[in-house]
Scaffold this motif. Sequence first.
Motif, PDB file in Angstrom:
ATOM      1  N   PRO A   1      -3.690  20.865 -13.065  1.00 38.90           N
ATOM      2  CA  PRO A   1      -3.636  22.191 -12.434  1.00 38.90           C
ATOM      3  C   PRO A   1      -3.561  22.074 -10.916  1.00 38.90           C
ATOM      4  CG  PRO A   1      -5.870  21.704 -13.177  1.00 38.90           C
ATOM      5  CD  PRO A   1      -4.991  20.603 -13.706  1.00 38.90           C
ATOM      6  N   LEU A   2      -2.711  22.878 -10.307  1.00 37.45           N
ATOM      7  CA  LEU A   2      -2.586  22.933  -8.863  1.00 37.45           C
ATOM      8  C   LEU A   2      -3.391  24.109  -8.341  1.00 37.45           C
ATOM      9  CD1 LEU A   2       1.252  22.241  -8.470  1.00 37.45           C
ATOM     10  CD2 LEU A   2      -0.630  20.600  -8.323  1.00 37.45           C
ATOM     11  N   GLU A   3      -4.156  23.907  -7.304  1.00 36.28           N
ATOM     12  CA  GLU A   3      -5.058  24.913  -6.752  1.00 36.28           C
ATOM     13  C   GLU A   3      -4.338  26.213  -6.407  1.00 36.28           C
ATOM     14  OE1 GLU A   3      -6.879  25.093  -2.441  1.00 36.28           O
ATOM     15  OE2 GLU A   3      -7.958  23.599  -3.635  1.00 36.28           O
TER      16      GLU A   3
ATOM     17  N   ILE B   1       0.838  -1.203   0.000  1.00 37.68           N
ATOM     18  CA  ILE B   1       0.000   0.000   0.000  1.00 37.68           C
ATOM     19  C   ILE B   1       0.871   1.251   0.000  1.00 37.68           C
ATOM     20  CG2 ILE B   1      -1.634   1.347   1.388  1.00 37.68           C
ATOM     21  CD1 ILE B   1      -2.824  -1.325   2.326  1.00 37.68           C
ATOM     22  N   LYS B   2       1.918   1.244   0.811  1.00 38.86           N
ATOM     23  CA  LYS B   2       2.799   2.419   0.883  1.00 38.86           C
ATOM     24  C   LYS B   2       3.528   2.653  -0.425  1.00 38.86           C
ATOM     25  CE  LYS B   2       4.957   0.931   4.558  1.00 38.86           C
ATOM     26  NZ  LYS B   2       5.894   0.871   5.692  1.00 38.86           N
ATOM     27  N   VAL B   3       4.029   1.595  -1.020  1.00 40.16           N
ATOM     28  CA  VAL B   3       4.774   1.728  -2.270  1.00 40.16           C
ATOM     29  C   VAL B   3       3.884   2.285  -3.373  1.00 40.16           C
ATOM     30  CG1 VAL B   3       5.942   0.444  -4.097  1.00 40.16           C
ATOM     31  CG2 VAL B   3       6.462  -0.055  -1.701  1.00 40.16           C
ATOM     32  N   LEU B   4       2.660   1.767  -3.478  1.00 42.51           N
ATOM     33  CA  LEU B   4       1.731   2.273  -4.491  1.00 42.51           C
ATOM     34  C   LEU B   4       1.389   3.736  -4.249  1.00 42.51           C
ATOM     35  CD1 LEU B   4      -0.743  -0.754  -4.869  1.00 42.51           C
ATOM     36  CD2 LEU B   4       1.013  -0.001  -6.490  1.00 42.51           C
ATOM     37  N   ALA B   5       1.252   4.112  -2.979  1.00 43.59           N
ATOM     38  CA  ALA B   5       0.943   5.506  -2.651  1.00 43.59           C
ATOM     39  C   ALA B   5       2.085   6.430  -3.069  1.00 43.59           C
ATOM     40  CB  ALA B   5       0.666   5.649  -1.159  1.00 43.59           C
ATOM     41  N   VAL B   6       3.334   6.009  -2.828  1.00 41.98           N
ATOM     42  CA  VAL B   6       4.476   6.842  -3.202  1.00 41.98           C
ATOM     43  C   VAL B   6       4.574   6.964  -4.718  1.00 41.98           C
ATOM     44  CG1 VAL B   6       6.988   7.034  -3.131  1.00 41.98           C
ATOM     45  CG2 VAL B   6       5.752   6.292  -1.102  1.00 41.98           C
TER      46      VAL B   6
ATOM     47  N   ILE C   1       3.910  10.387  -9.598  1.00 45.03           N
ATOM     48  CA  ILE C   1       3.286  10.601 -10.914  1.00 45.03           C
ATOM     49  C   ILE C   1       2.417  11.859 -10.911  1.00 45.03           C
ATOM     50  CG2 ILE C   1       1.642   9.671 -12.580  1.00 45.03           C
ATOM     51  CD1 ILE C   1       2.624   6.877 -11.806  1.00 45.03           C
ATOM     52  N   ILE C   2       1.553  11.996  -9.894  1.00 50.15           N
ATOM     53  CA  ILE C   2       0.679  13.167  -9.803  1.00 50.15           C
ATOM     54  C   ILE C   2       1.503  14.431  -9.597  1.00 50.15           C
ATOM     55  CG2 ILE C   2      -1.132  14.267  -8.433  1.00 50.15           C
ATOM     56  CD1 ILE C   2      -2.213  11.454  -7.840  1.00 50.15           C
ATOM     57  N   GLY C   3       2.550  14.342  -8.778  1.00 53.98           N
ATOM     58  CA  GLY C   3       3.406  15.495  -8.539  1.00 53.98           C
ATOM     59  C   GLY C   3       4.104  15.980  -9.794  1.00 53.98           C
ATOM     60  N   CYS C   4       4.632  15.034 -10.562  1.00 52.54           N
ATOM     61  CA  CYS C   4       5.300  15.410 -11.819  1.00 52.54           C
ATOM     62  C   CYS C   4       4.312  16.056 -12.783  1.00 52.54           C
ATOM     63  CB  CYS C   4       5.938  14.175 -12.461  1.00 52.54           C
ATOM     64  SG  CYS C   4       7.384  13.548 -11.583  1.00 52.54           S
TER      65      CYS C   4
ATOM     66  N   ILE D   1      -4.210  19.918  -3.212  1.00 52.67           N
ATOM     67  CA  ILE D   1      -4.169  21.014  -4.182  1.00 52.67           C
ATOM     68  C   ILE D   1      -4.174  20.476  -5.617  1.00 52.67           C
ATOM     69  CG2 ILE D   1      -2.952  22.513  -2.569  1.00 52.67           C
ATOM     70  CD1 ILE D   1      -0.409  22.050  -4.157  1.00 52.67           C
ATOM     71  N   ALA D   2      -3.852  19.179  -5.790  1.00 47.73           N
ATOM     72  CA  ALA D   2      -3.933  18.572  -7.116  1.00 47.73           C
ATOM     73  C   ALA D   2      -5.356  18.128  -7.442  1.00 47.73           C
ATOM     74  CB  ALA D   2      -2.980  17.390  -7.226  1.00 47.73           C
TER      75      ALA D   2
END
Length: 473
Positions: A181-183, A160-165, A170-173, A281-282
């Motif tokens: 868009p970031l809020e 679960i942790k690995v998938l979350a990271v 991916i979302i951060g990039c 914010i994503a």
Amino acid sequence: MSIQHGQQDELNRSMKSRHLFMLSLGGVIGTGLFLNAGYTINQSGAGGALLAYLFGGLILYMVMVCLGELAVYMPVTGSFQTYATRYISPAAGFSLGWMYFVGSAATAGVEFTAAGILMKHWFPNVSIWIWCAIFICLLFSLNALTTRGFAEAEYWFAGIKVLAVIAFIIIGCAGIFGVIPLEDRPAPFFENLAPSGLFPAGIAIVFITMMNVIFSYQGSELIGIAAGESDDPGKNIPRAIRNVLFRIIVFYLASIVVLSAIFPASELGLMESPFVTMMEIAGVPFASDIMNFVILTAILSVGNSCLYASTRLLWSMSREGMVPKWFGKLSKRKVPLRALLFTMSFSLLSLLTSVMEADAVFVLLMSIAGISVTISWMGIALSQYMFRKKYLRDGGKLEDLKYKVRFYPFVPLFCIGFCLFILVFLAFDPSQRMGLFYGVAFFVACMGYYQFRMSKQKRKNLSLNNKDDHHVM
């Protein structure tokens, strides 16, 4: 002196390669990443954080390869405590074992408390101690049933942790480059990673934050402790070490880059978890609930690993004659249940800190827990150095070692030197100085106690021998 045991007193070798891999990975990717990464960036800047995690990764690599050579050659439960006993000295093994045991057992109790507090997010009217009791019963049951049950639980916790990271990266990039868009924020690209913001507090601060990095990487050594219960240690341990090292460094460095690119360093120090904030914010639906659940699994994973490590160390020390043999008794399922019960009772003491507000006790336990891993890493490197010297002196051939440290003796000696440097540097930081003194004092006290006990035992044996001689005469 080691104690001889029959097969009925041996642990089952039921851990697969995937269990070892996730066990070590899960012990490292936890609160140190989800909660402390932002603090590290805030204190040392983006460049300082990257340098600290890279330097910590180098130390981790040296520790893991040293442990790999020892664990493949002698795959025993108890791992580095046993290696220190055989290749450094019994006093060193005794002290190292007790220090790591106390650190792990105390950390497990703190993790139970943290998990209970985290549940207030969903159930604000339920008392924390009730959740603590539920999680204690859950993890105790997982550890008491079978080793395979513990390994499977840790496998899914870590998964679960690995998938979350991975999702976070991916979302951060995507947010960095404006794909998502970031809020209230324009696409930052890499403006926050400008040279002026890489080392805002200078290079020296990197070494002060290094202890946070070591805390984050601790848990890798669980591969060695679990070696005695692996079904094919000669094959599984080297593979797990290679995979874990690569993924740990990639996950941590990628997360640091993403956080540093999206948030200025000054903002990160104010957030409880930058991972939660970034997801919110994503525009990720239920971001707070999702990340809270992930952090909860991270906390339970650490608690699960700590219970396992402490129990196996205590069991191993009983076989070395360093604690009562009573702790070495196995259940019908080949689980050291008595050692587990003692570990659990010791962990429960730290839960009192949330009720009694015993700040001094809490600081003492956490200080010992933190410093213990650094001293344990030094013990692993020194054990490998002494083992290789003895192995060659006894006529052993390097080609006969299935897994060996390259660039010996530089790797273990550099590892010891780097760890010692970090410990010495803590003496110049007022906020971490007491933790260093507590940890070192505890280790020295263990050494002194063992020497006193052995000296007393020798005098007792000598007295008995003299009486026997007098009786014969």
